[in-house]
Motif scaffolding. Structure first.
Motif, PDB file in Angstrom:
ATOM      1  N   THR A 296      37.305  26.930  43.314  1.00 61.04           N
ATOM      2  CA  THR A 296      38.247  27.347  44.863  1.00 61.04           C
ATOM      3  C   THR A 296      37.127  26.526  45.818  1.00 61.04           C
ATOM      4  OG1 THR A 296      38.920  28.643  46.451  1.00 61.04           O
ATOM      5  CG2 THR A 296      37.070  29.492  45.096  1.00 61.04           C
TER       6      THR A 296
ATOM      7  N   LYS B 176      51.452  37.091  28.838  1.00 60.21           N
ATOM      8  CA  LYS B 176      50.810  37.843  30.046  1.00 60.21           C
ATOM      9  C   LYS B 176      50.551  36.891  31.222  1.00 60.21           C
ATOM     10  CE  LYS B 176      49.605  41.614  26.869  1.00 60.21           C
ATOM     11  NZ  LYS B 176      48.406  42.771  26.702  1.00 60.21           N
ATOM     12  N   GLY B 177      50.155  37.486  32.417  1.00 57.67           N
ATOM     13  CA  GLY B 177      49.516  36.790  33.268  1.00 57.67           C
ATOM     14  C   GLY B 177      48.055  36.606  33.167  1.00 57.67           C
ATOM     15  N   PRO B 178      47.366  35.760  33.802  1.00 62.94           N
ATOM     16  CA  PRO B 178      45.929  35.448  33.735  1.00 62.94           C
ATOM     17  C   PRO B 178      45.193  36.723  34.138  1.00 62.94           C
ATOM     18  CG  PRO B 178      46.919  33.512  34.855  1.00 62.94           C
ATOM     19  CD  PRO B 178      48.161  34.649  34.536  1.00 62.94           C
TER      20      PRO B 178
ATOM     21  N   PHE C 187      41.408  38.211  35.201  1.00 60.66           N
ATOM     22  CA  PHE C 187      40.103  37.880  35.694  1.00 60.66           C
ATOM     23  C   PHE C 187      38.948  38.360  34.776  1.00 60.66           C
ATOM     24  CE2 PHE C 187      36.719  37.117  38.777  1.00 60.66           C
ATOM     25  CZ  PHE C 187      35.947  38.101  38.945  1.00 60.66           C
TER      26      PHE C 187
ATOM     27  N   GLN D 299      43.942  34.528  29.442  1.00 61.18           N
ATOM     28  CA  GLN D 299      45.667  34.466  29.277  1.00 61.18           C
ATOM     29  C   GLN D 299      45.933  34.736  28.159  1.00 61.18           C
ATOM     30  OE1 GLN D 299      48.047  31.335  30.977  1.00 61.18           O
ATOM     31  NE2 GLN D 299      49.486  33.037  31.710  1.00 61.18           N
TER      32      GLN D 299
ATOM     33  N   TYR E 159      33.424  28.673  44.549  1.00 62.80           N
ATOM     34  CA  TYR E 159      33.222  29.504  43.693  1.00 62.80           C
ATOM     35  C   TYR E 159      33.992  28.880  42.483  1.00 62.80           C
ATOM     36  CZ  TYR E 159      31.906  33.653  46.489  1.00 62.80           C
ATOM     37  OH  TYR E 159      31.202  34.563  46.949  1.00 62.80           O
TER      38      TYR E 159
ATOM     39  N   GLY F 117      47.756  24.728  33.031  1.00 58.57           N
ATOM     40  CA  GLY F 117      47.218  25.915  34.034  1.00 58.57           C
ATOM     41  C   GLY F 117      47.877  25.966  35.192  1.00 58.57           C
TER      42      GLY F 117
ATOM     43  N   TYR G 192      52.054  30.906  42.244  1.00 57.12           N
ATOM     44  CA  TYR G 192      51.544  29.889  41.303  1.00 57.12           C
ATOM     45  C   TYR G 192      52.711  29.331  40.245  1.00 57.12           C
ATOM     46  CZ  TYR G 192      46.775  30.540  42.744  1.00 57.12           C
ATOM     47  OH  TYR G 192      45.430  30.892  43.332  1.00 57.12           O
TER      48      TYR G 192
ATOM     49  N   PHE H 153      43.125  25.356  38.882  1.00 51.17           N
ATOM     50  CA  PHE H 153      42.965  25.495  37.331  1.00 51.17           C
ATOM     51  C   PHE H 153      42.869  24.260  36.477  1.00 51.17           C
ATOM     52  CE2 PHE H 153      43.401  30.179  36.660  1.00 51.17           C
ATOM     53  CZ  PHE H 153      43.979  30.548  37.963  1.00 51.17           C
ATOM     54  N   GLY H 154      42.060  24.360  35.485  1.00 49.59           N
ATOM     55  CA  GLY H 154      42.070  23.437  34.325  1.00 49.59           C
ATOM     56  C   GLY H 154      43.298  23.819  33.250  1.00 49.59           C
ATOM     57  N   LYS H 155      43.349  23.004  32.233  1.00 52.41           N
ATOM     58  CA  LYS H 155      44.320  23.159  31.273  1.00 52.41           C
ATOM     59  C   LYS H 155      44.095  24.229  30.306  1.00 52.41           C
ATOM     60  CE  LYS H 155      46.077  18.331  31.490  1.00 52.41           C
ATOM     61  NZ  LYS H 155      46.599  17.042  30.875  1.00 52.41           N
TER      62      LYS H 155
ATOM     63  N   TYR I 149      39.495  32.949  33.681  1.00 49.96           N
ATOM     64  CA  TYR I 149      40.275  33.945  33.447  1.00 49.96           C
ATOM     65  C   TYR I 149      40.764  33.541  31.903  1.00 49.96           C
ATOM     66  CZ  TYR I 149      41.622  34.668  38.258  1.00 49.96           C
ATOM     67  OH  TYR I 149      41.872  35.079  39.776  1.00 49.96           O
TER      68      TYR I 149
ATOM     69  N   LEU J 193      43.425  28.463  44.066  1.00 54.43           N
ATOM     70  CA  LEU J 193      42.694  28.283  42.757  1.00 54.43           C
ATOM     71  C   LEU J 193      43.169  26.866  42.346  1.00 54.43           C
ATOM     72  CD1 LEU J 193      42.414  31.756  41.056  1.00 54.43           C
ATOM     73  CD2 LEU J 193      40.436  30.545  42.055  1.00 54.43           C
TER      74      LEU J 193
ATOM     75  N   PHE K  67      40.899  29.776  30.965  1.00 51.89           N
ATOM     76  CA  PHE K  67      41.071  28.914  32.048  1.00 51.89           C
ATOM     77  C   PHE K  67      39.740  29.039  32.806  1.00 51.89           C
ATOM     78  CE2 PHE K  67      45.160  27.147  31.518  1.00 51.89           C
ATOM     79  CZ  PHE K  67      45.788  28.158  30.994  1.00 51.89           C
TER      80      PHE K  67
ATOM     81  N   ILE L  41      35.478  30.409  38.633  1.00 51.42           N
ATOM     82  CA  ILE L  41      36.081  31.700  38.017  1.00 51.42           C
ATOM     83  C   ILE L  41      36.577  31.458  36.640  1.00 51.42           C
ATOM     84  CG2 ILE L  41      37.878  33.254  38.420  1.00 51.42           C
ATOM     85  CD1 ILE L  41      37.419  31.105  41.312  1.00 51.42           C
TER      86      ILE L  41
ATOM     87  N   LEU M  24      53.625  32.900  38.981  1.00 53.86           N
ATOM     88  CA  LEU M  24      52.750  33.702  38.828  1.00 53.86           C
ATOM     89  C   LEU M  24      52.715  34.049  40.219  1.00 53.86           C
ATOM     90  CD1 LEU M  24      50.568  32.423  36.174  1.00 53.86           C
ATOM     91  CD2 LEU M  24      51.622  34.433  36.053  1.00 53.86           C
TER      92      LEU M  24
ATOM     93  N   GLY N  14      50.068  39.100  38.463  1.00 54.30           N
ATOM     94  CA  GLY N  14      51.031  39.791  37.477  1.00 54.30           C
ATOM     95  C   GLY N  14      51.373  38.999  36.317  1.00 54.30           C
ATOM     96  N   PRO N  15      52.375  39.539  35.797  1.00 55.90           N
ATOM     97  CA  PRO N  15      52.777  39.062  34.540  1.00 55.90           C
ATOM     98  C   PRO N  15      53.852  37.990  34.533  1.00 55.90           C
ATOM     99  CG  PRO N  15      54.080  40.945  34.881  1.00 55.90           C
ATOM    100  CD  PRO N  15      53.161  41.033  36.028  1.00 55.90           C
TER     101      PRO N  15
END
Lengths: 115, 113
Positions: free
Chosen positions: B93, B42-44, B46, B38, B32, A42, A35, B103-105, B36, B101, B89, B34, A90, A107-108
């Motif tokens: 899907t 860092k990464g998102p 779950f 963040q 689905y 997002g 991503y 994603f929204g903002k 997340y 996925l 977020f 989901i 990502l 991941g980060p």
């Protein structure tokens, strides 16, 4: 149990250059998705790899390509970099190649800056 | 077209209060949904997911509600803590999309001590 790891953490490139980003999935996972996340936005889906093949692709140009290795790790390559490619990249891993949703663990990220 | 968006870009709550983060979606074919979290740098991470054939799902301190009639999704966080401060977020899907996925903002949640 190691989570998803990515390298490098940060990268600076100039326009026109090429870059390779790397991802190791969570232990036991076999599917890797990439991503792009611009600042304040997002994440946007680039593509997904399973069984060493690109299974699905988002709305990204051919300058973005990838690879998955037999150990399930993956690379994202971007050619002819543009300023607009500056973003957080990502990697997410999941288990299973079926069509249904499988939880993706991120991941980060790798922060790419294109000058 | 398909889109996932959020009603409020920022939300500020007092520690100990409950938080509600909202999300609207437009694609009826979404399979689905989901959530997340963040944190900065860092990464998102779950949090929880819900399938389209359900209207409620609970996790630890979190509840997700799905209203397909108005295409609305919400995340409720009970007894919000400072560690809950992050950008949240929602994502969707599509059936048969093999898991990519949309994603929204995001909504930034700030928890005041």
């Amino acid at each position: 149990d190691a989570g998803v790891t990515q390298s490098p953490t940060h990268l600076i490139k100039t326009r026109g250059q090429q870059v390779t980003l790397r991802c190791s999935p969570k232990s036991g996972h076999d599917t890797v998705s990439w991503y792009q996340q611009a600042l304040g936005q997002g994440p946007q889906f680039i593509f997904q790899y399973y069984e060493e093949e690109e299974r699905q692709r988002g709305n990204f140009p051919d300058r973005f390509s990838g690879h998955q290795f037999p150990n399930y790790s993956s690379e994202l390559n971007v050619n002819a970099l543009l300023l607009g490619d500056s973003a957080l990249y990502l990697c997410a891993s999941s288990l299973g190649g079926g069509g249904a949703w499988k939880t993706q663990y991120f991941g980060p990220g790798t922060r790419l800056l294109v000058l | 077209g398909e889109s996932v968006g959020l009603h409020l870009p920022t939300l500020s709550v007092q520690e100990g209060d409950n938080s509600i983060i909202n999300c609207a979606y437009s694609n009826s074919a979404s399979d689905y949904f989901i959530w997340y979290k963040q944190e900065s740098g860092k990464g998102p991470q779950f949090i929880i997911d819900i399938r389209s054939n359900m209207d409620k799902r609970q996790g630890q301190r979190v509840t997700v509600l799905l209203n397909k009639t108005v295409k609305h999704l919400s995340l409720q966080i009970a007894a919000t803590q400072p560690g809950d401060s992050a950008v949240y977020f929602c994502a969707e899907t599509l059936g048969g999309s093999q898991g990519n996925l949309i994603f929204g903002k995001g909504t930034k949640l700030s928890v005041k001590p």
